[in-house]
Design a protein around this motif. Structure first.
Motif, short mmCIF file in Angstrom:
data_model
loop_
_atom_site.label_atom_id
_atom_site.label_comp_id
_atom_site.label_asym_id
_atom_site.label_seq_id
_atom_site.Cartn_x
_atom_site.Cartn_y
_atom_site.Cartn_z
N ASP A 19 -4.27 -6.09 -2.21
CA ASP A 19 -4.30 -5.22 -3.32
C ASP A 19 -5.59 -4.39 -3.26
N ARG A 22 -5.77 -1.82 -0.34
CA ARG A 22 -4.98 -0.62 -0.84
C ARG A 22 -5.78 0.15 -1.84
N ASP A 23 -6.25 -0.61 -2.79
CA ASP A 23 -7.00 0.02 -3.77
C ASP A 23 -8.04 0.91 -3.33
N ARG A 25 -8.37 1.78 -0.11
CA ARG A 25 -8.00 2.98 0.62
C ARG A 25 -7.46 4.22 0.11
N LEU A 26 -7.00 3.82 -1.24
CA LEU A 26 -6.62 4.95 -1.98
C LEU A 26 -7.65 5.83 -2.57
N THR A 31 -4.56 7.52 4.11
CA THR A 31 -3.33 6.88 4.28
C THR A 31 -3.38 5.77 5.04
N GLN A 32 -2.49 4.82 5.12
CA GLN A 32 -2.32 3.52 5.90
C GLN A 32 -2.55 4.18 7.35
N ASN A 47 0.00 -2.10 6.80
CA ASN A 47 0.81 -2.38 5.92
C ASN A 47 1.21 -4.01 5.57
N GLU A 50 -1.66 -5.39 3.46
CA GLU A 50 -1.63 -4.79 2.16
C GLU A 50 -0.40 -5.56 1.36
N GLN A 51 0.55 -5.62 2.20
CA GLN A 51 1.70 -6.32 1.37
C GLN A 51 1.82 -7.89 1.43
#
Length: 77
Positions: A19, A22-23, A25-26, A31-32, A47, A50-51
């Motif tokens: 998480d 991902r945060d 990165r955003l 993008t991934q 991916n 992040e998952q």
């Protein structure tokens, strides 16, 4: 003999790290695909991390933190 799955507390922490990646990165508006390119990894690896489907190697965490321009400690605290 297959190894036992990691305990729940490891999986929870893995999700937290995913998480945070991902945060970050955003927040960096990436993008991934772009993060993967910057980190020298493939999009599927980003991916899975992040998952929380994969446990990243320390070297890959260094690469991701560097690509995101954040301290590694921000991702794994």
């Amino acid at each position: 003999m297959p190894s036992a799955p990691p305990p729940d507390w490891i999986l929870r922490r893995r999700r937290i790290v995913g998480d945070r990646i991902r945060d970050a990165r955003l927040h960096a508006n990436l993008t991934q695909e772009k993060l993967a390119e910057l980190a020298g990894l493939d999009r599927q690896s980003i991916n899975r991390i992040e998952q929380a489907a994969a446990s990243p190697k320390l070297d890959n965490l260094f690469r991701i933190a560097d690509a995101l321009q954040v301290p590694l400690s921000d991702l794994v605290r």
